[in-house]
Design an enzyme around this catalytic site. Sequence first.
Site, PDB file in Angstrom:
ATOM      1  N   LYS A  81      11.376   3.674  -0.856  1.00 46.38           N
ATOM      2  CA  LYS A  81      11.031   5.296  -0.923  1.00 46.38           C
ATOM      3  C   LYS A  81      11.331   5.661  -2.170  1.00 46.38           C
ATOM      4  O   LYS A  81      12.316   5.227  -2.916  1.00 46.38           O
ATOM      5  CB  LYS A  81      12.219   5.693   0.105  1.00 46.38           C
ATOM      6  CG  LYS A  81      11.947   5.492   1.447  1.00 46.38           C
ATOM      7  CD  LYS A  81      10.772   6.222   2.025  1.00 46.38           C
ATOM      8  CE  LYS A  81      10.735   6.416   3.513  1.00 46.38           C
ATOM      9  NZ  LYS A  81      11.336   7.203   4.184  1.00 46.38           N
ATOM     10  N   TYR A 125      -3.440   1.376   8.856  1.00 46.64           N
ATOM     11  CA  TYR A 125      -2.578   0.777   8.102  1.00 46.64           C
ATOM     12  C   TYR A 125      -2.300  -0.698   8.986  1.00 46.64           C
ATOM     13  O   TYR A 125      -1.763  -1.421   8.483  1.00 46.64           O
ATOM     14  CB  TYR A 125      -1.361   1.284   7.656  1.00 46.64           C
ATOM     15  CG  TYR A 125      -0.356   1.900   8.783  1.00 46.64           C
ATOM     16  CD1 TYR A 125       0.339   0.983   9.704  1.00 46.64           C
ATOM     17  CD2 TYR A 125      -0.202   3.077   8.639  1.00 46.64           C
ATOM     18  CE1 TYR A 125       0.983   1.611  10.759  1.00 46.64           C
ATOM     19  CE2 TYR A 125       0.659   3.854   9.758  1.00 46.64           C
ATOM     20  CZ  TYR A 125       1.244   3.023  10.663  1.00 46.64           C
ATOM     21  OH  TYR A 125       2.214   3.433  11.454  1.00 46.64           O
ATOM     22  N   ASP A 138       2.453  10.507   3.641  1.00 44.01           N
ATOM     23  CA  ASP A 138       3.275  11.499   4.206  1.00 44.01           C
ATOM     24  C   ASP A 138       2.564  12.211   5.012  1.00 44.01           C
ATOM     25  O   ASP A 138       2.332  13.539   4.954  1.00 44.01           O
ATOM     26  CB  ASP A 138       3.904  12.366   3.017  1.00 44.01           C
ATOM     27  CG  ASP A 138       5.144  13.065   3.523  1.00 44.01           C
ATOM     28  OD1 ASP A 138       5.530  12.784   4.439  1.00 44.01           O
ATOM     29  OD2 ASP A 138       5.685  13.720   2.635  1.00 44.01           O
ATOM     30  N   GLU A 175       0.834  -1.260  -0.079  1.00 46.64           N
ATOM     31  CA  GLU A 175       0.083   0.091   0.155  1.00 46.64           C
ATOM     32  C   GLU A 175       0.879   1.167  -0.059  1.00 46.64           C
ATOM     33  O   GLU A 175       2.130   1.151   0.344  1.00 46.64           O
ATOM     34  CB  GLU A 175      -1.119   0.037   1.102  1.00 46.64           C
ATOM     35  CG  GLU A 175      -0.208  -0.129   2.491  1.00 46.64           C
ATOM     36  CD  GLU A 175      -1.178  -0.139   3.657  1.00 46.64           C
ATOM     37  OE1 GLU A 175      -2.034   1.071   3.884  1.00 46.64           O
ATOM     38  OE2 GLU A 175      -1.205  -1.202   4.491  1.00 46.64           O
ATOM     39  N   CYS A 187      10.556  45.878 -21.554  1.00 47.15           N
ATOM     40  CA  CYS A 187      10.383  46.974 -22.478  1.00 47.15           C
ATOM     41  C   CYS A 187      10.568  48.203 -21.863  1.00 47.15           C
ATOM     42  O   CYS A 187      10.556  49.448 -22.587  1.00 47.15           O
ATOM     43  CB  CYS A 187       9.038  46.849 -23.104  1.00 47.15           C
ATOM     44  SG  CYS A 187       7.881  47.306 -21.955  1.00 47.15           S
ATOM     45  N   CYS A 215       9.822  47.915 -16.617  1.00 43.54           N
ATOM     46  CA  CYS A 215       9.732  46.223 -17.205  1.00 43.54           C
ATOM     47  C   CYS A 215      11.012  45.986 -17.620  1.00 43.54           C
ATOM     48  O   CYS A 215      11.475  46.715 -18.264  1.00 43.54           O
ATOM     49  CB  CYS A 215       8.646  46.313 -18.233  1.00 43.54           C
ATOM     50  SG  CYS A 215       8.759  44.787 -19.086  1.00 43.54           S
ATOM     51  N   CYS A 247       3.612  44.882 -15.955  1.00 46.73           N
ATOM     52  CA  CYS A 247       4.226  45.987 -16.873  1.00 46.73           C
ATOM     53  C   CYS A 247       3.032  46.764 -17.581  1.00 46.73           C
ATOM     54  O   CYS A 247       2.107  46.202 -18.002  1.00 46.73           O
ATOM     55  CB  CYS A 247       4.987  45.114 -17.965  1.00 46.73           C
ATOM     56  SG  CYS A 247       5.211  46.014 -19.606  1.00 46.73           S
ATOM     57  N   CYS A 302       4.936  46.009 -25.254  1.00 42.35           N
ATOM     58  CA  CYS A 302       5.882  45.269 -24.662  1.00 42.35           C
ATOM     59  C   CYS A 302       6.199  43.920 -25.549  1.00 42.35           C
ATOM     60  O   CYS A 302       5.162  43.041 -25.448  1.00 42.35           O
ATOM     61  CB  CYS A 302       5.697  44.801 -23.236  1.00 42.35           C
ATOM     62  SG  CYS A 302       6.714  43.789 -22.510  1.00 42.35           S
ATOM     63  N   GLU A 319      -2.083   6.717   9.672  1.00 38.70           N
ATOM     64  CA  GLU A 319      -1.416   7.990   9.214  1.00 38.70           C
ATOM     65  C   GLU A 319      -2.636   9.047   9.281  1.00 38.70           C
ATOM     66  O   GLU A 319      -3.579   8.859   8.688  1.00 38.70           O
ATOM     67  CB  GLU A 319      -1.007   7.819   7.924  1.00 38.70           C
ATOM     68  CG  GLU A 319       0.429   8.919   7.504  1.00 38.70           C
ATOM     69  CD  GLU A 319       1.650   8.054   8.335  1.00 38.70           C
ATOM     70  OE1 GLU A 319       2.618   8.899   8.347  1.00 38.70           O
ATOM     71  OE2 GLU A 319       1.584   6.852   8.768  1.00 38.70           O
ATOM     72  N   LYS A 354       2.458   4.739   1.174  1.00 32.94           N
ATOM     73  CA  LYS A 354       2.975   5.094   2.630  1.00 32.94           C
ATOM     74  C   LYS A 354       2.835   6.607   2.597  1.00 32.94           C
ATOM     75  O   LYS A 354       3.400   7.495   1.780  1.00 32.94           O
ATOM     76  CB  LYS A 354       4.773   4.967   2.585  1.00 32.94           C
ATOM     77  CG  LYS A 354       5.030   5.260   4.196  1.00 32.94           C
ATOM     78  CD  LYS A 354       6.507   4.966   4.373  1.00 32.94           C
ATOM     79  CE  LYS A 354       7.137   4.880   5.535  1.00 32.94           C
ATOM     80  NZ  LYS A 354       6.848   6.384   6.112  1.00 32.94           N
TER      81      LYS A 354
HETATM   82  O1  I6G Z   1       5.196   4.315   9.462  1.00 37.39           O
HETATM   83  C1  I6G Z   1       4.518   3.252   8.734  1.00 37.39           C
HETATM   84  C2  I6G Z   1       3.555   3.647   7.702  1.00 37.39           C
HETATM   85  C3  I6G Z   1       2.811   2.580   7.148  1.00 37.39           C
HETATM   86  C4  I6G Z   1       4.353   1.834   9.142  1.00 37.39           C
HETATM   87  C5  I6G Z   1       3.431   1.011   8.521  1.00 37.39           C
HETATM   88  C6  I6G Z   1       2.666   1.383   7.354  1.00 37.39           C
HETATM   89  O2  I6G Z   1       2.107   0.543   7.085  1.00 37.39           O
HETATM   90  C7  I6G Z   1       1.201   0.956   5.530  1.00 37.39           C
HETATM   91  N1  I6G Z   1       3.321  -0.434   9.114  1.00 37.39           N
HETATM   92  C8  I6G Z   1       4.184  -0.764   9.931  1.00 37.39           C
HETATM   93  C9  I6G Z   1       4.193  -2.066  10.646  1.00 37.39           C
HETATM   94  C10 I6G Z   1       5.038   0.286  10.718  1.00 37.39           C
HETATM   95  N2  I6G Z   1       5.121   1.559  10.272  1.00 37.39           N
HETATM   96  C11 I6G Z   1       5.755  -0.086  11.988  1.00 37.39           C
END
Ligand code: I6G
Length: 694
Positions: free
Chosen positions: A322, A230, A122, A118, A419, A416, A434, A440, A178, A120
Site C-alpha cells: 500500500k 486480475y 482503486d 501489477e 488593495c 479585495c 478584484c 492592485c 477491478e 492495485k
Molecule cells: O483486491 C484485489 C486487487 C487486485 C485482489 C487481487 C488483485 O490482483 C491484482 N488479487 C487477489 C487474488 C485478490 N484480491 C484476492
Amino acid sequence: MSQIPQAVRERADTLHQQLDDANYQYYVEDDPRITDAEYDALLRELQSLEAEHPELKTPDSPTQRVGAAPAERFEEVTHAVPMLSLDNAFDDAELAAFVKRVADKLECDGDTLAFCCEPKLDGLAVALVYENGRLVQGATRGDGRTGEDVTLNLRTLRSIPLKVMGKEYPDLFEVRGEVYMRHSGFEALNARARENGDKVFANPRNAAAGSLRQLDSKIAAQRPLEFCAYQLVSRENKSLANIDAPHSEQMKWLKSWGFRISPLLDVVKGERGVIDFCHRLGEQRNGLDYDIDGAVIKVDSLRDQRELGFVSRAPRWAIAYKYPAQEQTTTLNDVVFQVGRVGTLTPVAKLEPVRVAGVTVANATLHNMDEIERLGVRIGDTVIVRRAGDVIPQIVGVVESQRPATTRAIEMPEHCPVCGSQTERLEGEVAARCSGGLFCPAQRKEALKHFASRRALDIDGLGEKLIDLLVEREWVKTPADLFRLEAERLAELPRLAEKSANNLVNALEAAKHTTLARFIYAIGIREVGEATAASLARHFGSLQALSEASLEALEAVEDVGPVVARHIHTFFRQPHNQETLEDLQGVGVTWEEVEIAGRPQPLAGQTWVLTGTLESMTRDDGKARLQALGAKVSGSVSKKTAGVVAGEAAGSKLEKAQNLGVEVIDEREFLQRLAHWESASSEDAQPTAPEDTP
Ligand code: I6G
C-alpha cells in the site's frame, strides 16, 4: 430468420466484428484504430440493420451495451469461490518478510522465486462468469461471500467482452478484476454534471461505485467505466484454467480472450525484484490516468499457490503493497482569498496541518464560490483533503456527521483583501475578481512573476520574493520597468549581494532576446497558455499581425475557440496594454519574426509523443517546436507513432513504445534532431508575407 438476405446478414456480421475489434484495440491494446465518430457510425449502421431484422439482435451484439429497463433492486449472488481480501505490506521490510515467509514455507531459495506484480487499481472488485464463452453474470464483491448482481450494468462496459475471443477457452470460468474510472473520464463526467446542475462525485472511485450501483443501466451505460482483469478463476475441473500454467501465463490467456490486463504487469524474481517493482510503480503512479492505491504481488506458480494455501480470509501467496493514503480528514480553520494575475479571487482553505501522502498539508484550494456551495463546506467543519502527486491539495468532501454547532458560512469579501477595491462577479463567470487591475499590487506581482517565469521570458535570478519586494518598494510597476533596473540600486536590497545584482542585470539583458511565442505567452493574455501562444506565433508570424487580427482570424487558429479569441482581441484593444507592449519594445525586448508560409515542414504527416521530464525545455516547448516542424504531437503511443521522446522518469508510454517497436530517442538525440530539422526547415524557407493577416 431465413428471410434475411445473405448480404445483410454478412454486413451485420462484419459490423459486429469491426466493433468488437475496435473495442479490443481501444481497451485491451491501448491502440485505437478508429475514431469515436467512426465507431458511432458503425454502431448506428448495425442498430439500423437490427431494427429492420430483429433476429440479428443477438445478446452479444455491440448494440446491446446501451442498458436495459431499470431494475427495482439488485439480486443477491453467492460467489462459487469466495472473493477473499489481501494482506497488506506498508514498507520494504514487510515486503521482504512476505518473500521470506513464502520461501520458508516452500522450502526454496527466495531469490529465484518468480512473483507476478501489477498495480492495485482503486476501484471496485467484480466477478464475471462466462459460460460457453458468453458473459452470463457479473457481481460485485460484496462481503466476499455474497455480492450484488450488476450484470446489466457490467454489460454496458465496452472493455468487458460479451463473448470472448478465440476458441480455446474453458466452458465455464470466472474472471475477476477491478471496475474503475480514468481521471479523464471522471473530469468529463463531473464537468457535465456541473453544467446540468447534477451531483458531482468527490473522486473517481466514488464515481465508479455510484455508477456501478445504478439501478438504471441506461445511466450506467453513459458513465466512463472500465474493467481490468486480475485473476482467472477456474469453475470446472477439466478446463484449460486447471492446467498448472503460471498466473502470468493465465493473464495472457485472458488478454487473448479479449480482456484488458494491466500493461504494467511484470514478472520479477525474489525480494529485490518485488521491492524494485513497488518503487518503480510508486514513481509512475502520479503520471497514470487512473488512481492506484498500491501494488499486488502474487507467487506466480499455481502449484506453489496451492501449497501455500490460505490463512483466515487471505491467500498466503499474495500481498498488497500500500502506498501512503492520498486522502485524510482534518479541520477547516479558516478561508482566505488569494488574488491572481488577472484579479481572480481564489478561496484558500487554512487547515489544521495533516500528513497526506507523506507531506504535511496546511493549505488547500477551494477553487471558487460555486465549489464551496457544491461541497456545502463551512468554517469549523471536518473536511476530507486529497493530495495526488503534484496536484495542489484539494478539499473533496465534508464529514457532515462531525459538524460542530459553531461552524460559520464562507463569504466572498466585498473588497479585495490586498488593495481594497470593490470585488465583482461577472455574469456567466464562477470566479469573483478584484476590480483594481494593475493598481492592485497582488495582480501586479502575479503578472510580473508570470512574465519572468521559466516558460515565459525565463529571467534567471528574478524569483518570487524579489518580485514581491520590487513591487512593494514601487521600483517596478510594469514589466518594462524590470529592464530599467540598475545593478547599484538592486544591490541595496536585502539578500541581494553586488554579484547577484550584476547577474540579475545580465540575465535581464539576455532575456530581452526572446521568441515571439514566449513573448506572447509572457504578456499574460487570459487563457493563452504556452501551446496557444506557440500556435498564435506560428499562425500570425508577428506581434503586429496578431494585435490587428479580427475575431474570425483568431478563431481560425488551432487551439483558439471563441472565448480565447475574445480575450486576445480585447487585450490588444486596451490602450494600456498597447502602451506596455510599446514600452517593452522601447527598452529593447526583441524577437525574431516567424516566417509562416513557404516553410518546409520536415515532420509533416508524422505523429510524435513526448513523455517523462525534459531537462532543457518544458514538454510544451518541445511540443510547440515539433508542431512548428509540421508534426502532430499526441498524448498516446500507437503503432502509427513516428517516434517517442523519452525524458527522465518516462513510464508506461516508453514501455509501450518499446513493446510496439516504435523508435524512442532520449533528450540529447532529440535536441540534435531538432537542430537538424529546424535548420533544414529555415534554410529552404521562402520568406513570404503572412497571408492570413486581416
Ligand atoms: O483486491 C484485489 C486487487 C487486485 C485482489 C487481487 C488483485 O490482483 C491484482 N488479487 C487477489 C487474488 C485478490 N484480491 C484476492
